[in-house]
Motif scaffolding. Structure first.
Motif, PDB file in Angstrom:
ATOM      1  N   PHE A  25       0.865  -1.171   0.000  1.00 51.03           N
ATOM      2  CA  PHE A  25       0.000   0.000   0.000  1.00 51.03           C
ATOM      3  C   PHE A  25       0.906   1.226   0.000  1.00 51.03           C
ATOM      4  N   ILE A  26       0.915   1.961  -1.107  1.00 46.85           N
ATOM      5  CA  ILE A  26       1.834   3.084  -1.289  1.00 46.85           C
ATOM      6  C   ILE A  26       1.026   4.375  -1.323  1.00 46.85           C
ATOM      7  N   ALA A  27       1.279   5.256  -0.378  1.00 47.35           N
ATOM      8  CA  ALA A  27       0.525   6.510  -0.267  1.00 47.35           C
ATOM      9  C   ALA A  27       1.352   7.691  -0.751  1.00 47.35           C
ATOM     10  N   HIS A  28       0.694   8.579  -1.487  1.00 50.88           N
ATOM     11  CA  HIS A  28       1.319   9.835  -1.911  1.00 50.88           C
ATOM     12  C   HIS A  28       0.358  10.986  -1.640  1.00 50.88           C
ATOM     13  N   VAL A  29       0.921  12.086  -1.155  1.00 50.72           N
ATOM     14  CA  VAL A  29       0.145  13.265  -0.776  1.00 50.72           C
ATOM     15  C   VAL A  29       0.609  14.451  -1.626  1.00 50.72           C
ATOM     16  N   GLN A  30      -0.353  15.277  -2.041  1.00 52.90           N
ATOM     17  CA  GLN A  30       0.017  16.490  -2.781  1.00 52.90           C
ATOM     18  C   GLN A  30      -0.973  17.609  -2.465  1.00 52.90           C
ATOM     19  N   ALA A  31      -0.459  18.830  -2.377  1.00 53.30           N
ATOM     20  CA  ALA A  31      -1.325  19.998  -2.233  1.00 53.30           C
ATOM     21  C   ALA A  31      -2.095  20.210  -3.532  1.00 53.30           C
ATOM     22  N   THR A  32      -3.400  20.367  -3.436  1.00 49.12           N
ATOM     23  CA  THR A  32      -4.260  20.616  -4.605  1.00 49.12           C
ATOM     24  C   THR A  32      -5.292  21.662  -4.209  1.00 49.12           C
ATOM     25  N   HIS A  33      -5.438  22.703  -5.018  1.00 48.16           N
ATOM     26  CA  HIS A  33      -6.319  23.808  -4.667  1.00 48.16           C
ATOM     27  C   HIS A  33      -7.611  23.822  -5.466  1.00 48.16           C
ATOM     28  N   THR A  34      -7.705  22.948  -6.461  1.00 46.91           N
ATOM     29  CA  THR A  34      -8.936  22.825  -7.249  1.00 46.91           C
ATOM     30  C   THR A  34      -9.191  21.345  -7.514  1.00 46.91           C
ATOM     31  N   GLU A  35     -10.432  21.036  -7.907  1.00 46.43           N
ATOM     32  CA  GLU A  35     -10.734  19.653  -8.265  1.00 46.43           C
ATOM     33  C   GLU A  35      -9.933  19.223  -9.481  1.00 46.43           C
ATOM     34  N   ILE A  42      -4.365  12.465  -9.288  1.00 49.51           N
ATOM     35  CA  ILE A  42      -4.826  11.074  -9.224  1.00 49.51           C
ATOM     36  C   ILE A  42      -4.469  10.342 -10.515  1.00 49.51           C
ATOM     37  N   GLU A  43      -4.711  10.982 -11.649  1.00 49.23           N
ATOM     38  CA  GLU A  43      -4.394  10.363 -12.939  1.00 49.23           C
ATOM     39  C   GLU A  43      -2.893  10.141 -13.099  1.00 49.23           C
ATOM     40  N   SER A  44      -2.093  11.072 -12.590  1.00 49.34           N
ATOM     41  CA  SER A  44      -0.637  10.901 -12.696  1.00 49.34           C
ATOM     42  C   SER A  44      -0.163   9.714 -11.868  1.00 49.34           C
ATOM     43  N   CYS A  56      -6.815   4.063  -4.756  1.00 46.42           N
ATOM     44  CA  CYS A  56      -7.887   4.633  -3.945  1.00 46.42           C
ATOM     45  C   CYS A  56      -7.458   6.009  -3.438  1.00 46.42           C
ATOM     46  N   TYR A  57      -8.422   6.901  -3.247  1.00 43.06           N
ATOM     47  CA  TYR A  57      -8.030   8.265  -2.924  1.00 43.06           C
ATOM     48  C   TYR A  57      -9.113   8.997  -2.157  1.00 43.06           C
ATOM     49  N   ALA A  58      -8.720  10.153  -1.640  1.00 48.73           N
ATOM     50  CA  ALA A  58      -9.654  11.125  -1.072  1.00 48.73           C
ATOM     51  C   ALA A  58      -9.022  12.495  -1.226  1.00 48.73           C
ATOM     52  N   TYR A  59      -9.888  13.502  -1.365  1.00 54.48           N
ATOM     53  CA  TYR A  59      -9.358  14.866  -1.365  1.00 54.48           C
ATOM     54  C   TYR A  59     -10.352  15.819  -0.716  1.00 54.48           C
ATOM     55  N   ILE A  60      -9.789  16.896  -0.177  1.00 55.21           N
ATOM     56  CA  ILE A  60     -10.565  17.969   0.445  1.00 55.21           C
ATOM     57  C   ILE A  60     -10.087  19.274  -0.175  1.00 55.21           C
ATOM     58  N   ILE A  61     -11.003  20.001  -0.790  1.00 54.73           N
ATOM     59  CA  ILE A  61     -10.659  21.237  -1.487  1.00 54.73           C
ATOM     60  C   ILE A  61     -11.457  22.399  -0.898  1.00 54.73           C
ATOM     61  N   GLY A  62     -10.802  23.547  -0.750  1.00 53.71           N
ATOM     62  CA  GLY A  62     -11.467  24.762  -0.289  1.00 53.71           C
ATOM     63  C   GLY A  62     -10.996  25.183   1.088  1.00 53.71           C
ATOM     64  N   GLU A  63     -11.003  26.496   1.307  1.00 54.14           N
ATOM     65  CA  GLU A  63     -10.571  27.025   2.597  1.00 54.14           C
ATOM     66  C   GLU A  63     -11.465  26.534   3.738  1.00 54.14           C
ATOM     67  N   LEU A  64     -12.718  26.263   3.420  1.00 50.39           N
ATOM     68  CA  LEU A  64     -13.649  25.730   4.413  1.00 50.39           C
ATOM     69  C   LEU A  64     -13.925  24.245   4.188  1.00 50.39           C
ATOM     70  N   ARG A  94      -6.529  20.976   4.675  1.00 44.51           N
ATOM     71  CA  ARG A  94      -7.383  21.191   3.512  1.00 44.51           C
ATOM     72  C   ARG A  94      -6.532  21.440   2.282  1.00 44.51           C
ATOM     73  N   ASN A  95      -7.210  21.446   1.153  1.00 46.00           N
ATOM     74  CA  ASN A  95      -6.532  21.632  -0.134  1.00 46.00           C
ATOM     75  C   ASN A  95      -5.427  20.596  -0.344  1.00 46.00           C
ATOM     76  N   LEU A  96      -5.811  19.337  -0.247  1.00 46.69           N
ATOM     77  CA  LEU A  96      -4.856  18.250  -0.471  1.00 46.69           C
ATOM     78  C   LEU A  96      -5.558  17.040  -1.052  1.00 46.69           C
ATOM     79  N   THR A  97      -4.763  16.196  -1.696  1.00 44.29           N
ATOM     80  CA  THR A  97      -5.230  14.916  -2.225  1.00 44.29           C
ATOM     81  C   THR A  97      -4.277  13.838  -1.761  1.00 44.29           C
ATOM     82  N   LEU A  98      -4.843  12.699  -1.356  1.00 42.34           N
ATOM     83  CA  LEU A  98      -4.033  11.571  -0.919  1.00 42.34           C
ATOM     84  C   LEU A  98      -4.471  10.335  -1.705  1.00 42.34           C
ATOM     85  N   VAL A  99      -3.523   9.717  -2.392  1.00 40.37           N
ATOM     86  CA  VAL A  99      -3.785   8.516  -3.189  1.00 40.37           C
ATOM     87  C   VAL A  99      -3.023   7.352  -2.566  1.00 40.37           C
TER      88      VAL A  99
END
Length: 220
Positions: A25-35, A42-44, A56-64, A94-99
């Motif tokens: 199970f290999i996890a990578h995290v990146q800052a993302t500010h838009t969908e 995720i595609e990369s 598998c992934y999850a992301y949270i976008i937006g200051e709130l 917030r503003n991150l994606t984890l795959v």
């Protein structure tokens, strides 16, 4: 969510890996500010690990945290995307994606085993990331005479507010950020301490990166 409450962001993304019954199970995290940025990341990862069974992934976008998405990508429902998302929401970032990419090791882990594995992988990825705190407030610019500078530095030191820029000519100019709810009191105190000699400029409300280190040695 409270608009004025601080939140965390990723300064640089990390990675982590766990092995459970020969499944990687290999996890990578990146800052993302838009969908769009999240989907692109995720595609990369899918292209990078093209021969893996699941991404598998999850992301949270937006200051709130307005936009939230997750995916099990073929794993049993609720065993991958949701656990990853719970790690993200628990971190306050917030503003991150984890795959989390999985290479199947030949042994079924069961729903409980999958939840634990994806949770641990996500935690490992975040632990390897650098995190910063964002606060809602103002940028202040202060122009004062040399008699007032020490008093202003004292007031800022009391509040733990660092001076970000300074210029010394015939007068002294300082710039710094102040939390939203502290602005009026600080301006009043600086004005009184300098007997009105301090001239203060105030920006529009904004989010700014706090000097507070949310991550210590880089972990969350």
């Amino acid at each position: 969510m409270d608009k004025y409450a601080p939140y965390k962001i990723i300064e640089y993304g990390g990675e982590g890996e766990i092995v459970e019954k020969k499944s990687r199970f290999i996890a990578h995290v990146q800052a993302t500010h838009t969908e769009e940025e999240a989907v692109s990341f995720i595609e990369s990862e899918k292209k990078r690990y093209w021969d893996a069974r699941h991404h598998c992934y999850a992301y949270i976008i937006g200051e709130l945290g307005e936009t939230v998405r997750y995916s099990d990508d073929g794993e049993p429902s609720g065993t991958a995307g949701r656990p990853i998302l719970e790690v993200l929401t628990g971190s306050g970032i917030r503003n991150l994606t984890l795959v989390v990419t999985r290479y199947f090791g030949g042994t079924l882990l069961g729903t409980g085993g999958l939840v634990r594995a994806y949770t641990q992988a996500a935690q490992a990825g975040l632990a390897d990331s650098r995190v910063a705190v964002m606060r809602y407030g103002y940028a202040l610019s202060v122009d004062t005479d040399y008699n007032g500078i020490g008093k202003i530095q004292y007031l800022l030191g009391q509040r733990g507010i660092p001076i970000e820029e300074s210029a010394y000519t015939d007068r002294v100019s300082l710039t710094f950020h102040v939390p939203y709810k502290e602005k009026d009191k600080l301006i009043k105190d600086m004005t009184e301490a300098t007997a009105g000699a301090a001239r203060v400029g105030v920006s529009e409300p904004l989010y700014y990166k706090s000097a507070e280190d949310a991550s210590g040695n880089g972990s969350v």
